[in-house]
Motif scaffolding. Structure first.
Motif, PDB file in Angstrom:
ATOM      1  N   GLY A   8      22.373 -21.730  22.338  1.00  0.00           N
ATOM      2  CA  GLY A   8      21.544 -21.661  21.233  1.00  0.00           C
ATOM      3  C   GLY A   8      21.660 -22.980  20.912  1.00  0.00           C
ATOM      4  O   GLY A   8      22.545 -23.451  20.491  1.00  0.00           O
ATOM      5  N   ASN A   9      20.336 -23.524  20.710  1.00  0.00           N
ATOM      6  CA  ASN A   9      20.247 -24.980  20.119  1.00  0.00           C
ATOM      7  C   ASN A   9      19.615 -24.870  18.727  1.00  0.00           C
ATOM      8  O   ASN A   9      18.338 -24.427  18.704  1.00  0.00           O
ATOM      9  N   TRP A  10      20.549 -24.958  17.673  1.00  0.00           N
ATOM     10  CA  TRP A  10      20.102 -24.741  16.332  1.00  0.00           C
ATOM     11  C   TRP A  10      19.055 -25.824  15.860  1.00  0.00           C
ATOM     12  O   TRP A  10      18.566 -25.575  14.488  1.00  0.00           O
ATOM     13  N   LYS A  11      19.084 -26.831  16.252  1.00  0.00           N
ATOM     14  CA  LYS A  11      18.219 -28.034  15.958  1.00  0.00           C
ATOM     15  C   LYS A  11      18.623 -28.165  14.500  1.00  0.00           C
ATOM     16  O   LYS A  11      19.784 -28.037  13.971  1.00  0.00           O
ATOM     17  N   MET A  12      17.689 -28.863  13.600  1.00  0.00           N
ATOM     18  CA  MET A  12      18.054 -29.345  12.380  1.00  0.00           C
ATOM     19  C   MET A  12      17.804 -28.140  11.459  1.00  0.00           C
ATOM     20  O   MET A  12      16.874 -27.951  10.475  1.00  0.00           O
ATOM     21  N   TYR A 169      15.937 -26.915  32.142  1.00  0.00           N
ATOM     22  CA  TYR A 169      14.715 -27.129  32.604  1.00  0.00           C
ATOM     23  C   TYR A 169      13.728 -26.609  31.307  1.00  0.00           C
ATOM     24  O   TYR A 169      13.852 -25.415  30.995  1.00  0.00           O
ATOM     25  N   GLU A 170      13.244 -27.346  30.554  1.00  0.00           N
ATOM     26  CA  GLU A 170      12.407 -27.203  29.368  1.00  0.00           C
ATOM     27  C   GLU A 170      10.897 -28.030  29.563  1.00  0.00           C
ATOM     28  O   GLU A 170      10.841 -29.147  28.841  1.00  0.00           O
ATOM     29  N   PRO A 171       9.998 -26.963  29.793  1.00  0.00           N
ATOM     30  CA  PRO A 171       8.709 -27.685  29.817  1.00  0.00           C
ATOM     31  C   PRO A 171       8.427 -28.056  28.210  1.00  0.00           C
ATOM     32  O   PRO A 171       8.391 -27.017  27.552  1.00  0.00           O
ATOM     33  N   TRP A 173       5.710 -28.491  26.797  1.00  0.00           N
ATOM     34  CA  TRP A 173       4.513 -27.717  26.163  1.00  0.00           C
ATOM     35  C   TRP A 173       4.922 -26.429  25.872  1.00  0.00           C
ATOM     36  O   TRP A 173       4.278 -25.943  24.986  1.00  0.00           O
ATOM     37  N   ALA A 174       6.164 -25.975  26.201  1.00  0.00           N
ATOM     38  CA  ALA A 174       6.477 -24.548  25.761  1.00  0.00           C
ATOM     39  C   ALA A 174       7.469 -24.649  24.851  1.00  0.00           C
ATOM     40  O   ALA A 174       7.977 -23.563  24.154  1.00  0.00           O
ATOM     41  N   ILE A 175       8.008 -25.942  24.303  1.00  0.00           N
ATOM     42  CA  ILE A 175       9.075 -25.673  23.281  1.00  0.00           C
ATOM     43  C   ILE A 175       8.528 -25.726  21.835  1.00  0.00           C
ATOM     44  O   ILE A 175       7.631 -26.520  21.596  1.00  0.00           O
ATOM     45  N   GLY A 176       8.873 -24.769  21.224  1.00  0.00           N
ATOM     46  CA  GLY A 176       8.470 -24.333  19.796  1.00  0.00           C
ATOM     47  C   GLY A 176       7.199 -24.095  19.695  1.00  0.00           C
ATOM     48  O   GLY A 176       6.623 -24.190  18.658  1.00  0.00           O
ATOM     49  N   THR A 177       6.340 -23.866  20.718  1.00  0.00           N
ATOM     50  CA  THR A 177       4.914 -23.670  20.744  1.00  0.00           C
ATOM     51  C   THR A 177       4.577 -22.028  20.678  1.00  0.00           C
ATOM     52  O   THR A 177       3.531 -21.646  20.690  1.00  0.00           O
ATOM     53  N   GLY A 214      14.283 -23.140  29.141  1.00  0.00           N
ATOM     54  CA  GLY A 214      14.261 -23.362  27.663  1.00  0.00           C
ATOM     55  C   GLY A 214      12.834 -23.830  27.464  1.00  0.00           C
ATOM     56  O   GLY A 214      11.961 -24.215  28.010  1.00  0.00           O
ATOM     57  N   GLY A 215      12.247 -23.162  26.175  1.00  0.00           N
ATOM     58  CA  GLY A 215      10.813 -23.339  25.818  1.00  0.00           C
ATOM     59  C   GLY A 215      10.393 -21.810  25.535  1.00  0.00           C
ATOM     60  O   GLY A 215       9.690 -21.362  26.226  1.00  0.00           O
ATOM     61  N   SER A 216      10.400 -21.678  24.123  1.00  0.00           N
ATOM     62  CA  SER A 216       9.679 -20.230  23.718  1.00  0.00           C
ATOM     63  C   SER A 216      10.498 -19.016  24.496  1.00  0.00           C
ATOM     64  O   SER A 216       9.687 -18.062  24.443  1.00  0.00           O
ATOM     65  N   CYS A 217      11.753 -19.150  24.682  1.00  0.00           N
ATOM     66  CA  CYS A 217      12.254 -17.955  25.273  1.00  0.00           C
ATOM     67  C   CYS A 217      12.764 -16.913  24.199  1.00  0.00           C
ATOM     68  O   CYS A 217      13.222 -17.617  23.077  1.00  0.00           O
ATOM     69  N   ASN A 218      12.297 -15.673  24.306  1.00  0.00           N
ATOM     70  CA  ASN A 218      12.834 -14.688  23.195  1.00  0.00           C
ATOM     71  C   ASN A 218      13.045 -13.385  23.613  1.00  0.00           C
ATOM     72  O   ASN A 218      13.004 -13.161  24.894  1.00  0.00           O
ATOM     73  N   GLY A 234      19.423 -19.143  29.610  1.00  0.00           N
ATOM     74  CA  GLY A 234      18.473 -19.863  28.974  1.00  0.00           C
ATOM     75  C   GLY A 234      19.064 -20.937  27.811  1.00  0.00           C
ATOM     76  O   GLY A 234      20.058 -20.728  27.348  1.00  0.00           O
ATOM     77  N   LEU A 235      18.345 -21.967  27.535  1.00  0.00           N
ATOM     78  CA  LEU A 235      18.528 -22.698  26.312  1.00  0.00           C
ATOM     79  C   LEU A 235      17.506 -22.487  25.418  1.00  0.00           C
ATOM     80  O   LEU A 235      16.437 -22.461  25.473  1.00  0.00           O
ATOM     81  N   ILE A 236      18.022 -21.598  24.267  1.00  0.00           N
ATOM     82  CA  ILE A 236      17.090 -20.838  23.243  1.00  0.00           C
ATOM     83  C   ILE A 236      17.102 -21.785  21.756  1.00  0.00           C
ATOM     84  O   ILE A 236      18.159 -22.207  21.515  1.00  0.00           O
ATOM     85  N   GLY A 237      15.893 -22.210  21.461  1.00  0.00           N
ATOM     86  CA  GLY A 237      15.726 -22.743  20.188  1.00  0.00           C
ATOM     87  C   GLY A 237      15.483 -21.921  18.990  1.00  0.00           C
ATOM     88  O   GLY A 237      16.608 -21.155  18.500  1.00  0.00           O
ATOM     89  N   GLY A 238      14.369 -21.731  18.748  1.00  0.00           N
ATOM     90  CA  GLY A 238      13.839 -20.830  17.475  1.00  0.00           C
ATOM     91  C   GLY A 238      14.614 -19.267  17.370  1.00  0.00           C
ATOM     92  O   GLY A 238      15.136 -19.087  16.399  1.00  0.00           O
ATOM     93  N   ALA A 239      14.550 -18.691  18.729  1.00  0.00           N
ATOM     94  CA  ALA A 239      15.217 -17.313  18.608  1.00  0.00           C
ATOM     95  C   ALA A 239      16.679 -17.392  18.618  1.00  0.00           C
ATOM     96  O   ALA A 239      17.408 -16.154  18.398  1.00  0.00           O
TER      97      ALA A 239
HETATM   98  P1  PGA Z   1      12.107 -23.197  21.537  1.00  0.00           P
HETATM   99  O1  PGA Z   1      13.348 -24.284  21.836  1.00  0.00           O
HETATM  100  O2  PGA Z   1      13.041 -21.823  21.920  1.00  0.00           O
HETATM  101  O3  PGA Z   1      12.259 -22.998  19.916  1.00  0.00           O
HETATM  102  O4  PGA Z   1      11.158 -23.370  22.110  1.00  0.00           O
HETATM  103  C1  PGA Z   1      14.027 -24.544  22.997  1.00  0.00           C
HETATM  104  C2  PGA Z   1      14.643 -25.881  22.980  1.00  0.00           C
HETATM  105  O5  PGA Z   1      14.154 -26.932  22.226  1.00  0.00           O
HETATM  106  O6  PGA Z   1      15.820 -26.133  23.436  1.00  0.00           O
END
Ligand code: PGA
Length: 254
Positions: A8-12, A169-171, A173-177, A214-218, A234-239
């Motif tokens: 899980g990547n909690w970011k800021m 692998y984080e396309p 165009w799929a990150i946070g979109t 990684g990239g909008s995986c939910n 997965g490397l998960i951001g938002g979720a």
């Molecule tokens: P996302 O982010 O799941 O919110 O698209 C993934 C990431 O940036 O690692």
């Protein structure tokens, strides 16, 4: 051995109290039957890593990662954190090369290669992110782009060191979109990445390396993505900011 991993990547995001609440919920919810053989990693804001590691003292099934580190061990780099600092807190891993670092902070693979070296010197696991931009996918350059990223960031490593690295692998165009790669697109790129690692190192190392999507995986799309033979998690951001969603994604890998 190739590991199944959800990170899980909690970011800021999150204040310290919110971060500790989330960690507590994860520690409660991630029971043995849900975890199975999956490794779970969380990457909270670096400011809270110390407190989170303390909170997890009796919890050995959640590893803690930084979201970034500097490519030097110390020095006059205001605002930065180093690999030895993360190691001194007994962190386990660190994300490097995230597309947001590349996009907003101008990071290049040459720089990221040095970060990977600093982390490996401290026995921290680098989670190396790569992936193409939308225009690169549209123009059919996605394999060239990712191949070059891998070569520039990883080809200097020994096979032993490479076996310690996790690739995400984080396309871009799929990150946070909200847009996700299809399971077919993910598998195709993951297989390509594994073939590049085999070429740069050898088939054994390629077989061992865990490649995360990684990239909008939910919770809804995770199972289909994880069903692919070269998608090891997965490397998960938002979720990852919601305990139930994150745990559902861990369930999807089992
Ligand atoms: P996302 O982010 O799941 O919110 O698209 C993934 C990431 O940036 O690692």
């Amino acid at each position: 051995m190739r590991r199944k991993i959800v990170a899980g990547n909690w970011k800021m995001n999150k204040t310290v109290d919110e971060a500790l609440d989330l960690v507590e919920d994860l520690a409660d919810l991630l029971t043995d039957d849900i975890l199975g053989s999956t490794d779970v990693i969380i990457a909270p804001p670096s400011l809270f890593i110390s407190e989170i590691i303390e909170e997890l003292l009796d919890v050995d099934y959640i590893a803690v990662a930084g979201q970034n580190c500097h490519h030097e061990n110390n020095g006059a780099f205001t605002g930065e954190i180093s690999a030895p600092m993360l190691a001194s807190l007994e962190a386990d891993a660190c994300i490097v090369g995230h597309s947001e670092r590349r996009q907003y902070f101008g990071e290049t693979d040459a720089l990221i290669a040095k970060k990977i070296d600093r982390l490996l010197e401290q026995d921290l696991v680098p989670i190396y992110c790569c992936g193409e931009l939308l225009e690169e996918r549209k123009s059919g350059e996605h394999f060239t782009k990712v191949g070059n990223q891998l070569k520039e960031a990883l080809s200097h490593l020994s096979a032993n060191d490479m076996a310690e690295v996790i690739i995400a692998y984080e396309p871009v165009w799929a990150i946070g979109t909200g847009e996700t790669a299809t399971p077919e697109q993910a598998q195709e790129m993951h297989a390509f990445i594994r073939s590049q690692i085999a070429m740069m190192f050898d088939a054994d190392v390629a077989d061992e390396v865990s490649i995360l999507y990684g990239g909008s995986c939910n919770p809804k799309n995770a199972a289909a993505l994880f069903a692919n033979p070269d998608v090891d998690g997965g490397l998960i951001g938002g979720a990852s900011l919601d305990a139930d969603d994150f745990v559902d994604i861990v369930k999807a890998l089992n």
